[in-house]
Design an enzyme around this catalytic site. Structure first.
Site, PDB file in Angstrom:
ATOM      1  N   GLY A  16      38.386  61.241  39.533  1.00  0.00           N
ATOM      2  CA  GLY A  16      37.967  61.381  40.931  1.00  0.00           C
ATOM      3  C   GLY A  16      36.940  62.474  41.175  1.00  0.00           C
ATOM      4  O   GLY A  16      36.859  62.996  42.291  1.00  0.00           O
ATOM      5  N   MET A  91      38.048  51.126  37.988  1.00  0.00           N
ATOM      6  CA  MET A  91      37.867  50.390  36.733  1.00  0.00           C
ATOM      7  C   MET A  91      38.473  48.981  36.788  1.00  0.00           C
ATOM      8  O   MET A  91      38.779  48.390  35.750  1.00  0.00           O
ATOM      9  CB  MET A  91      38.426  51.192  35.566  1.00  0.00           C
ATOM     10  CG  MET A  91      37.785  52.571  35.420  1.00  0.00           C
ATOM     11  SD  MET A  91      35.970  52.604  35.430  1.00  0.00           S
ATOM     12  CE  MET A  91      35.642  52.263  33.704  1.00  0.00           C
ATOM     13  N   ARG A  92      38.618  48.431  37.985  1.00  0.00           N
ATOM     14  CA  ARG A  92      39.034  47.030  38.148  1.00  0.00           C
ATOM     15  C   ARG A  92      37.904  46.255  38.800  1.00  0.00           C
ATOM     16  O   ARG A  92      37.156  46.814  39.613  1.00  0.00           O
ATOM     17  CB  ARG A  92      40.276  46.930  39.044  1.00  0.00           C
ATOM     18  CG  ARG A  92      41.477  47.651  38.499  1.00  0.00           C
ATOM     19  CD  ARG A  92      42.078  46.915  37.337  1.00  0.00           C
ATOM     20  NE  ARG A  92      43.207  47.639  36.773  1.00  0.00           N
ATOM     21  CZ  ARG A  92      43.783  47.327  35.626  1.00  0.00           C
ATOM     22  NH1 ARG A  92      43.344  46.329  34.898  1.00  0.00           N
ATOM     23  NH2 ARG A  92      44.793  48.027  35.181  1.00  0.00           N
ATOM     24  N   LEU A  94      36.805  43.541  41.414  1.00  0.00           N
ATOM     25  CA  LEU A  94      37.312  42.875  42.613  1.00  0.00           C
ATOM     26  C   LEU A  94      36.856  41.419  42.625  1.00  0.00           C
ATOM     27  O   LEU A  94      35.749  41.101  42.181  1.00  0.00           O
ATOM     28  CB  LEU A  94      36.806  43.587  43.871  1.00  0.00           C
ATOM     29  CG  LEU A  94      37.341  45.008  44.092  1.00  0.00           C
ATOM     30  CD1 LEU A  94      36.640  45.666  45.282  1.00  0.00           C
ATOM     31  CD2 LEU A  94      38.862  44.993  44.309  1.00  0.00           C
ATOM     32  N   ASN A 108      28.962  50.565  44.477  1.00  0.00           N
ATOM     33  CA  ASN A 108      29.528  50.953  43.182  1.00  0.00           C
ATOM     34  C   ASN A 108      28.601  51.943  42.485  1.00  0.00           C
ATOM     35  O   ASN A 108      27.377  51.842  42.601  1.00  0.00           O
ATOM     36  CB  ASN A 108      29.685  49.710  42.290  1.00  0.00           C
ATOM     37  CG  ASN A 108      30.309  50.042  40.936  1.00  0.00           C
ATOM     38  OD1 ASN A 108      31.303  50.776  40.859  1.00  0.00           O
ATOM     39  ND2 ASN A 108      29.730  49.524  39.865  1.00  0.00           N
ATOM     40  N   HIS A 110      27.576  53.398  38.671  1.00  0.00           N
ATOM     41  CA  HIS A 110      27.688  52.992  37.276  1.00  0.00           C
ATOM     42  C   HIS A 110      26.926  53.990  36.401  1.00  0.00           C
ATOM     43  O   HIS A 110      25.771  54.337  36.720  1.00  0.00           O
ATOM     44  CB  HIS A 110      27.118  51.585  37.095  1.00  0.00           C
ATOM     45  CG  HIS A 110      27.306  51.062  35.709  1.00  0.00           C
ATOM     46  ND1 HIS A 110      28.538  50.621  35.248  1.00  0.00           N
ATOM     47  CD2 HIS A 110      26.444  50.950  34.671  1.00  0.00           C
ATOM     48  CE1 HIS A 110      28.414  50.251  33.980  1.00  0.00           C
ATOM     49  NE2 HIS A 110      27.163  50.435  33.604  1.00  0.00           N
ATOM     50  N   ASP A 146      28.637  44.485  37.899  1.00  0.00           N
ATOM     51  CA  ASP A 146      27.551  45.455  37.720  1.00  0.00           C
ATOM     52  C   ASP A 146      26.180  44.802  37.878  1.00  0.00           C
ATOM     53  O   ASP A 146      25.249  45.046  37.097  1.00  0.00           O
ATOM     54  CB  ASP A 146      27.665  46.137  36.333  1.00  0.00           C
ATOM     55  CG  ASP A 146      28.918  47.004  36.223  1.00  0.00           C
ATOM     56  OD1 ASP A 146      29.424  47.465  37.260  1.00  0.00           O
ATOM     57  OD2 ASP A 146      29.391  47.203  35.093  1.00  0.00           O
ATOM     58  N   GLN A 172      27.275  62.763  34.976  1.00  0.00           N
ATOM     59  CA  GLN A 172      28.125  63.018  36.152  1.00  0.00           C
ATOM     60  C   GLN A 172      27.496  64.043  37.096  1.00  0.00           C
ATOM     61  O   GLN A 172      27.651  63.935  38.314  1.00  0.00           O
ATOM     62  CB  GLN A 172      29.510  63.454  35.704  1.00  0.00           C
ATOM     63  CG  GLN A 172      30.279  62.266  35.095  1.00  0.00           C
ATOM     64  CD  GLN A 172      31.744  62.262  35.445  1.00  0.00           C
ATOM     65  OE1 GLN A 172      32.442  63.207  35.149  1.00  0.00           O
ATOM     66  NE2 GLN A 172      32.209  61.203  36.074  1.00  0.00           N
ATOM     67  N   GLU A 175      25.441  61.916  39.097  1.00  0.00           N
ATOM     68  CA  GLU A 175      26.266  61.066  39.972  1.00  0.00           C
ATOM     69  C   GLU A 175      26.720  61.822  41.218  1.00  0.00           C
ATOM     70  O   GLU A 175      26.695  61.270  42.327  1.00  0.00           O
ATOM     71  CB  GLU A 175      27.510  60.578  39.211  1.00  0.00           C
ATOM     72  CG  GLU A 175      27.211  59.555  38.132  1.00  0.00           C
ATOM     73  CD  GLU A 175      28.474  59.003  37.480  1.00  0.00           C
ATOM     74  OE1 GLU A 175      28.402  57.902  36.944  1.00  0.00           O
ATOM     75  OE2 GLU A 175      29.531  59.664  37.508  1.00  0.00           O
TER      76      GLU A 175
END
Ligand code: GAR
Length: 210
Positions: A16, A91-92, A94, A108, A110, A146, A172, A175
């Site tokens: 997170g 990491m699922r 939808l 999202n 990535h 993606d 990161q 990000e």
């Protein structure tokens, strides 16, 4: 087009740190109505609780299939008033009903320059492939994994001594800057989807290679 400061649901599966960036950067352009995780042991849930944000756990294993899981996630988000979903290390995958429930309103992040290296192992795959640059993509979600319209990208150089840990750490850093910037622009209603293209009302430029 979203209203000013739309309530959003942030979906996480793990640490997170991107959620934390969204919490720390919030500037009135979006409001985190709920943090949803598919795992009750996701450390990021603690970050939400610390910030006084409601949490909801929708365990993947409680549903027979992807569609049932997807409907439960969307119902949970709607139950907290969310008008958009932000997948921040979720990491699922939808199912298609999410696109119908939140059209042009699922974002999202990535850890690669899509369309290169989609999927769950983007950082390792970029290293293995020997590319000299990878980066970060923030995109709207469509029916394919993606794949949806790209909102923003920033490149990150791969250094000769990089391993997955060092490279992911630099990714990161990017990000944590890029995701809040995109979600804020979305919250201000400044992103317009036109086919595969996303038009920003304010011109935006890459900060160059990090
Ligand atoms: C982030 O680097 C994000 O880009 C990646 O998971 C990490 C989550 O970190 N997402 C994917 O790989 C999606 N395919 P965080 O939990 O610390 O925000």
């Amino acid at each position: 087009m979203p209203l000013a400061a739309p309530p959003i649901a942030v979906l996480i599966s793990g640490t997170g740190s991107n959620l934390q960036a969204l919490i720390d950067t919030t500037d009135g352009d979006y409001r985190i109505a709920v943090v949803i995780s598919d795992r009750e042991d996701a450390p990021g849930l603690g970050r939400a609780r610390q910030a006084g944000i409601p949490t909801s756990v929708v365990p993947w294993s409680s549903y027979e299939d992807r569609d049932g899981f997807t409907d439960a996630v969307c119902e949970s988000a709607r139950g907290f008033g969310a008008e958009a979903l932000v997948l921040a290390g979720f990491m699922r995958i939808l199912g298609p009903s999410a696109i119908g429930a939140f059209p042009d309103a699922i974002i999202n992040i990535h850890p690669a320059l899509l369309p290169a290296f989609p999927g769950a192992h983007a950082v390792e795959q970029a290293l293995e492939h020997g590319v000299r640059y990878t980066g970060v993509t923030v995109h709207f979600v469509d029916e394919q994994v993606d794949h949806g319209p790209i909102i923003a990208q920033e490149p990150v150089v791969i250094l000769p001594d990089d391993d997955a840990g060092s490279l992911h750490a630099r990714i990161q850093t990017v990000e944590h800057e890029l995701l809040p910037r995109v979600v804020s622009a979305f919250g201000r209603g400044e992103l317009a989807v036109d086919g595969r293209h996303v038009r920003w009302k304010q011109p935006t430029h890459s900060k160059g290679v990090r």
